[in-house]
Design an enzyme around this catalytic site. Structure first.
Site, mmCIF file in Angstrom:
data_model
loop_
_atom_site.group_PDB
_atom_site.id
_atom_site.type_symbol
_atom_site.label_atom_id
_atom_site.label_comp_id
_atom_site.label_asym_id
_atom_site.label_seq_id
_atom_site.Cartn_x
_atom_site.Cartn_y
_atom_site.Cartn_z
ATOM 1 N N MET A 1 0.853 -1.193 0.000
ATOM 2 C CA MET A 1 0.000 0.000 0.000
ATOM 3 C C MET A 1 0.890 1.245 0.000
ATOM 4 S SD MET A 1 -3.417 -0.990 2.082
ATOM 5 C CE MET A 1 -2.812 -0.724 3.722
ATOM 6 N N HIS B 1 9.093 1.206 3.424
ATOM 7 C CA HIS B 1 10.201 1.281 4.372
ATOM 8 C C HIS B 1 11.108 0.074 4.127
ATOM 9 C CE1 HIS B 1 7.880 -1.760 6.472
ATOM 10 N NE2 HIS B 1 6.849 -0.925 6.564
ATOM 11 N N GLY C 1 11.402 -2.639 5.569
ATOM 12 C CA GLY C 1 10.705 -3.929 5.640
ATOM 13 C C GLY C 1 10.179 -4.329 4.260
ATOM 14 N N HIS C 2 9.537 -3.372 3.566
ATOM 15 C CA HIS C 2 9.067 -3.665 2.206
ATOM 16 C C HIS C 2 10.255 -3.990 1.292
ATOM 17 C CE1 HIS C 2 5.675 -0.824 3.412
ATOM 18 N NE2 HIS C 2 5.009 -1.869 2.994
ATOM 19 N N LYS D 1 5.855 -11.341 7.148
ATOM 20 C CA LYS D 1 5.311 -12.094 8.280
ATOM 21 C C LYS D 1 4.944 -11.176 9.442
ATOM 22 C CE LYS D 1 7.416 -16.142 9.116
ATOM 23 N NZ LYS D 1 8.509 -17.148 9.141
ATOM 24 N N ASP E 1 2.596 -9.114 9.199
ATOM 25 C CA ASP E 1 1.143 -9.335 9.125
ATOM 26 C C ASP E 1 0.933 -10.843 9.021
ATOM 27 O OD1 ASP E 1 0.216 -6.563 9.060
ATOM 28 O OD2 ASP E 1 1.301 -6.472 7.169
ATOM 29 N N GLN F 1 -2.417 -12.329 7.895
ATOM 30 C CA GLN F 1 -2.642 -12.027 6.478
ATOM 31 C C GLN F 1 -1.855 -13.004 5.608
ATOM 32 O OE1 GLN F 1 -2.684 -7.938 4.573
ATOM 33 N NE2 GLN F 1 -0.573 -8.471 4.152
ATOM 34 N N SER G 1 4.384 0.987 8.183
ATOM 35 C CA SER G 1 4.056 2.328 7.672
ATOM 36 C C SER G 1 3.314 3.123 8.740
ATOM 37 C CB SER G 1 3.183 2.226 6.423
ATOM 38 O OG SER G 1 3.806 1.381 5.484
HETATM 39 O O1 PAF Z 1 -0.074 -5.744 3.618
HETATM 40 C C1 PAF Z 1 -0.520 -4.842 2.868
HETATM 41 O O2 PAF Z 1 0.137 -3.839 2.599
HETATM 42 C C2 PAF Z 1 -1.916 -5.001 2.274
HETATM 43 O O3 PAF Z 1 -2.775 -5.622 3.161
HETATM 44 C C3 PAF Z 1 -1.909 -5.709 0.909
HETATM 45 C C4 PAF Z 1 -1.434 -7.146 1.015
HETATM 46 C C5 PAF Z 1 -1.027 -4.960 -0.076
HETATM 47 C C6 PAF Z 1 -3.333 -5.740 0.343
HETATM 48 O O4 PAF Z 1 -3.857 -4.460 0.188
#
Ligand code: PAF
Length: 284
Positions: free
Chosen positions: A33, A37, A39-40, A151, A153, A156, A189
């Site tokens: 989204m 940072h 982490g991404h 991980k 999340d 998720q 974030s």
């Molecule tokens: O983890 C996220 O940033 C969001 O939940 C994702 C997986 C991009 C879905 O919108």
């Protein structure tokens, strides 16, 4: 440094995807989204090592935010994000609009049961419906061979693995380890919402998880005792409002029973001021 191609429409994306197919390229996908940072970026680096082409999506998905949540103030930092992705040699970034993803008349959602309805799913009613729906749509559009999710999340990540298995999607899902600041706070974030004082307190979530992990390493197997050891550290500070602290089986995120016998994970959600933070730690 070459900037990644920005693909706005579905037609742009499909044209690029077809070109990569003609090259016989393996494609890795990191959905985000934005407000990127380190982490991404660690997920993007993993993607880079796994495939010939890396594509990142940046889309603040409205359907995963509940009423009164932070959709309107969610940080949007597109030009900084694109520069960071250029440094990681990302080939393309998919930047759909809300209308592209949810055109007028949109009405079909992915509704997980079981694992999706507990923990975050119980605190944030339609959250995972929004997440699973957008991720399935993104998978159908991007058609990656492999996709990487943090991980941090945890639920998720596990739900997306489950969706891919249940719906027979030909995509390999990889879980990327959580990156932490030097004081242990999991990168997110949403950390930018914290005031200076809250930012000083936030690492106690990690300290709580470490206390539970130390107990586990010392042979403690009672979920109640392990959860209490985490809770005690966090609740020393009155600014935290605990939403949940749970010890769950890693396989299915169900409770562990009276004694931890299987691989488990402790999951925490707290509020600090107006910010909701989640974190977790595998016990092993
Ligand atoms: O983890 C996220 O940033 C969001 O939940 C994702 C997986 C991009 C879905 O919108």
């Amino acid at each position: 440094m070459t900037m990644p191609s920005t693909l706005i429409s579905i037609a742009d994306l499909q044209a690029r995807r077809q070109a990569w197919d003609s090259d016989g390229a393996k494609v890795a996908f990191v959905p985000t989204m934005g407000a990127l940072h380190q982490g991404h970026l660690s997920l993007v680096k993993q993607a880079r090592n796994l495939a010939d082409r890396v594509i990142v999506s940046i889309f603040v998905n409205p359907t995963q935010f509940g009423p009164g949540e932070d959709l309107s103030k969610y940080p949007r930092t597109l030009s900084a994000d694109l520069e960071l992705l250029a440094r990681e040699n990302v080939e393309a970034v998919f930047l759909p609009s809300d209308a592209t993803m949810y055109p007028d008349g949109f009405q079909t959602y992915v509704h997980g049961k079981g694992m999706a309805l507990q923990l975050e799913g119980s605190s944030r009613k339609h959250h995972f419906e929004g997440v699973l729906t957008v991720v399935l749509k993104l998978f159908n559009l991007v058609q990656p061979h492999v996709a990487i999710f943090g991980k941090k999340d945890y639920q998720q990540w596990r739900l997306i693995e489950q969706m891919v298995a249940d719906l027979n999607l030909p995509i390999k899902i990889i879980g990327g380890e959580t990156l932490r600041d030097s004081d242990g706070l999991a990168m997110s974030s949403r950390n930018r919402y914290l005031s200076e004082g809250e930012r000083q307190l936030a690492p106690f979530i990690y300290q709580g998880l470490l206390a539970a992990k130390a107990g586990f390493a010392a042979g403690e197997r009672s979920p109640e005792v392990l959860i209490a050891s985490c809770r005690n550290v966090i609740e020393q500070h009155q600014d935290f409002v605990v939403d949940y602290i749970e010890l769950r089986q890693r396989r299915n995120l169900l409770p562990c029973g009276t004694s931890v016998a299987e691989a488990s994970v402790m999951l925490v959600a707290v509020r600090l001021g107006t910010t909701r933070l989640i974190d977790n730690m595998e016990m092993d």
